[in-house]
Write an enzyme that holds these catalytic residues in place. Structure first.
Site, PDB file in Angstrom:
ATOM      1  N   TYR A 181      46.869  42.297  31.610  1.00  0.00           N
ATOM      2  CA  TYR A 181      48.068  42.172  32.441  1.00  0.00           C
ATOM      3  C   TYR A 181      49.324  42.491  31.637  1.00  0.00           C
ATOM      4  O   TYR A 181      49.696  41.770  30.711  1.00  0.00           O
ATOM      5  CB  TYR A 181      48.174  40.758  33.040  1.00  0.00           C
ATOM      6  CG  TYR A 181      46.990  40.382  33.910  1.00  0.00           C
ATOM      7  CD1 TYR A 181      46.300  41.349  34.644  1.00  0.00           C
ATOM      8  CD2 TYR A 181      46.547  39.070  34.000  1.00  0.00           C
ATOM      9  CE1 TYR A 181      45.206  41.015  35.429  1.00  0.00           C
ATOM     10  CE2 TYR A 181      45.456  38.728  34.794  1.00  0.00           C
ATOM     11  CZ  TYR A 181      44.793  39.705  35.498  1.00  0.00           C
ATOM     12  OH  TYR A 181      43.720  39.377  36.281  1.00  0.00           O
TER      13      TYR A 181
ATOM     14  N   HIS B  44      36.099  40.791  32.097  1.00  0.00           N
ATOM     15  CA  HIS B  44      37.084  41.211  33.108  1.00  0.00           C
ATOM     16  C   HIS B  44      36.665  42.496  33.828  1.00  0.00           C
ATOM     17  O   HIS B  44      36.520  43.534  33.212  1.00  0.00           O
ATOM     18  CB  HIS B  44      38.437  41.435  32.401  1.00  0.00           C
ATOM     19  CG  HIS B  44      39.608  41.544  33.333  1.00  0.00           C
ATOM     20  ND1 HIS B  44      40.903  41.577  32.878  1.00  0.00           N
ATOM     21  CD2 HIS B  44      39.692  41.620  34.679  1.00  0.00           C
ATOM     22  CE1 HIS B  44      41.728  41.671  33.905  1.00  0.00           C
ATOM     23  NE2 HIS B  44      41.003  41.719  35.011  1.00  0.00           N
TER      24      HIS B  44
HETATM   25  P1  NAD Z   1      48.370  37.604  45.026  1.00  0.00           P
HETATM   26  O1  NAD Z   1      47.539  37.903  46.206  1.00  0.00           O
HETATM   27  O2  NAD Z   1      48.543  36.213  44.566  1.00  0.00           O
HETATM   28  O3  NAD Z   1      49.792  38.299  45.223  1.00  0.00           O
HETATM   29  C1  NAD Z   1      50.744  38.337  44.214  1.00  0.00           C
HETATM   30  C2  NAD Z   1      52.023  39.004  44.746  1.00  0.00           C
HETATM   31  O4  NAD Z   1      52.535  38.213  45.799  1.00  0.00           O
HETATM   32  C3  NAD Z   1      53.102  39.052  43.694  1.00  0.00           C
HETATM   33  O5  NAD Z   1      53.889  40.201  43.920  1.00  0.00           O
HETATM   34  C4  NAD Z   1      53.929  37.791  43.955  1.00  0.00           C
HETATM   35  O6  NAD Z   1      55.263  37.858  43.513  1.00  0.00           O
HETATM   36  C5  NAD Z   1      53.840  37.717  45.449  1.00  0.00           C
HETATM   37  N1  NAD Z   1      53.967  36.345  45.954  1.00  0.00           N
HETATM   38  C6  NAD Z   1      53.314  35.238  45.515  1.00  0.00           C
HETATM   39  N2  NAD Z   1      53.709  34.173  46.231  1.00  0.00           N
HETATM   40  C7  NAD Z   1      54.604  34.606  47.143  1.00  0.00           C
HETATM   41  C8  NAD Z   1      55.367  33.987  48.183  1.00  0.00           C
HETATM   42  N3  NAD Z   1      55.291  32.682  48.416  1.00  0.00           N
HETATM   43  N4  NAD Z   1      56.186  34.747  48.929  1.00  0.00           N
HETATM   44  C9  NAD Z   1      56.290  36.080  48.728  1.00  0.00           C
HETATM   45  N5  NAD Z   1      55.589  36.735  47.755  1.00  0.00           N
HETATM   46  C10 NAD Z   1      54.770  36.002  46.979  1.00  0.00           C
HETATM   47  O7  NAD Z   1      47.737  38.515  43.895  1.00  0.00           O
HETATM   48  P2  NAD Z   1      47.485  38.425  42.380  1.00  0.00           P
HETATM   49  O8  NAD Z   1      48.700  38.058  41.601  1.00  0.00           O
HETATM   50  O9  NAD Z   1      46.789  39.687  42.100  1.00  0.00           O
HETATM   51  O10 NAD Z   1      46.355  37.271  42.190  1.00  0.00           O
HETATM   52  C11 NAD Z   1      46.609  36.049  41.595  1.00  0.00           C
HETATM   53  C12 NAD Z   1      45.930  35.938  40.253  1.00  0.00           C
HETATM   54  O11 NAD Z   1      44.512  36.030  40.380  1.00  0.00           O
HETATM   55  C13 NAD Z   1      46.295  36.990  39.194  1.00  0.00           C
HETATM   56  O12 NAD Z   1      47.503  36.703  38.571  1.00  0.00           O
HETATM   57  C14 NAD Z   1      45.112  36.888  38.276  1.00  0.00           C
HETATM   58  O13 NAD Z   1      45.274  35.756  37.436  1.00  0.00           O
HETATM   59  C15 NAD Z   1      43.960  36.630  39.236  1.00  0.00           C
HETATM   60  N6  NAD Z   1      43.263  37.893  39.571  1.00  0.00           N
HETATM   61  C16 NAD Z   1      42.228  38.281  38.785  1.00  0.00           C
HETATM   62  C17 NAD Z   1      41.582  39.476  39.050  1.00  0.00           C
HETATM   63  C18 NAD Z   1      40.441  39.904  38.175  1.00  0.00           C
HETATM   64  O14 NAD Z   1      40.018  39.163  37.324  1.00  0.00           O
HETATM   65  N7  NAD Z   1      39.907  41.076  38.340  1.00  0.00           N
HETATM   66  C19 NAD Z   1      41.976  40.276  40.100  1.00  0.00           C
HETATM   67  C20 NAD Z   1      43.027  39.842  40.906  1.00  0.00           C
HETATM   68  C21 NAD Z   1      43.663  38.640  40.625  1.00  0.00           C
END
Ligand code: NAD
Length: 311
Positions: free
Chosen positions: A56, A122
């Site tokens: 990230y 990952h």
């Molecule tokens: P998410 O679905 O949580 O969306 C994140 C986006 O939504 C960001 O732009 C954020 O600013 C916005 N957001 C969050 N809360 C909000 C709100 N209340 N109002 C408006 N916008 C909002 O997606 P994500 O960040 O991809 O997933 C969360 C976490 O899951 C990642 O940070 C990571 O730690 C994990 N993840 C892991 C993998 C993997 O291992 N392959 C893949 C995806 C996510």
């Protein structure tokens, strides 16, 4: 905040947890001080599980998270990071024992901790699953014996890849993303398999990495156009009803009691406060039914990820 056991690990994780990918600026440019505040507010409000990766922001998220963690007692959070993915291209994956072993040391240094609670291979679909099973996981188990990591997991998009690994070798936790949210509930179908193998289930991306948000998706988002279009229609519908699709999406992701925790991410403290607050409120059933009806034509429509044979 509620807490649930993560498989057989004995860890009790908050049902809503903090995904730190936003801290690396993967969605848009972010402010470091704000990012640090987003972490602190999340912990103050009861979140105790944080997930990050060296991928990230190409190590930026781990570095910023490390700064945030300096001010927090180590007993206050359960920390997960990852190994094996270091960029966007196929050449940026390396699941070899040597690389993942060095990677953990690099992550510990950036995060400023002596151990992480969960280390995850990952996005395993980009590698050879035979290598993940035969080489990566045994290397991570050695680090577990050495006390650098407490538990071992795998992450990825295709549920088939997660299933293959879980059925082949003991795994403590899986992290699945974009498969338990308003437009896609495929993860629920595999719960019996993961439960049989006593694997902790981590759900990520309740907003579908922006699909279920008013801001919409970043340019790199891999979903087919039809999925983006219909999700945007659902967001418009919520706005017209004076409601927020983000709130509905976060609440919906918390409805499966077999999922230990759902990772949501933001570098904006205001968004994290909203996410935590809405986790405590009952879901609007009428709005939910309307939104699910809009999303029905694309229900469980996903996209290929990694090597063809792993999908
Ligand atoms: P998410 O679905 O949580 O969306 C994140 C986006 O939504 C960001 O732009 C954020 O600013 C916005 N957001 C969050 N809360 C909000 C709100 N209340 N109002 C408006 N916008 C909002 O997606 P994500 O960040 O991809 O997933 C969360 C976490 O899951 C990642 O940070 C990571 O730690 C994990 N993840 C892991 C993998 C993997 O291992 N392959 C893949 C995806 C996510």
């Amino acid at each position: 905040m509620q807490y649930r056991g993560l498989g057989q690990t004995g860890l009790k994780v908050s049902t809503l947890s903090f995904g730190a990918s936003s801290l690396g600026g993967v969605f848009h440019e972010v402010d470091e001080a704000e990012s640090i505040r987003a972490v602190h507010i999340s912990i103050e409000r009861g979140i105790n599980f944080i997930d990050v990766s060296p991928f990230y922001g190409l190590t930026k998220a781990e570095t910023v998270l490390g700064k945030a963690l300096k001010a927090i007692g180590r007993e206050k959070y359960i920390l997960a990071t990852k190994v094996g993915r270091y960029g966007q291209e196929m050449k940026d994956f390396d699941f070899s024992a040597g690389r993942v072993t060095a990677s953990v040391d690099e992550s510990l240094k950036r995060l400023g901790v002596e151990h992480v609670d969960l280390i995850q291979a990952h996005d395993i679909e980009f590698g050879s699953l035979d290598q993940v099973i035969g080489e990566t996981i045994p290397a991570l188990r050695k680090l577990q014996k050495a006390g650098k990591v407490r538990f071992v997991g795998v992450t990825g998009l295709p549920l088939a890849a997660l299933r293959t690994v879980v059925e082949a070798t003991p795994i403590d936790a899986i992290l699945s993303y974009c498969h338990f949210e308003l437009n896609d509930t495929a993860l629920a179908d595999l719960v019996p398999v993961f439960k049989k193998h006593r694997v902790g289930i981590i759900n990520a991306s309740p907003l579908g990495m922006g699909l279920l948000s008013n801001r919409g998706t970043p340019a790199w988002h891999p979903a087919p156009e039809a999925v983006k279009e219909i999700c945007a229609r659902a967001a418009t519908h919520c706005r017209a009803r004076g409601a927020s699709i983000e709130k509905l999406a976060v609440q919906y992701s918390l409805t499966n009691p077999d999922v230990a925790t759902t990772l949501v991410g933001s570098a904006d403290p205001k968004y994290m406060e909203q996410n935590i607050a809405c986790a405590e409120e009952p879901i609007d059933q009428a709005l939910l039914a309307e939104v699910l009806a809009i999303l029905k034509p694309i229900h469980n429509v996903t996209w290929p990820s990694g090597r063809g044979e792993n999908n």
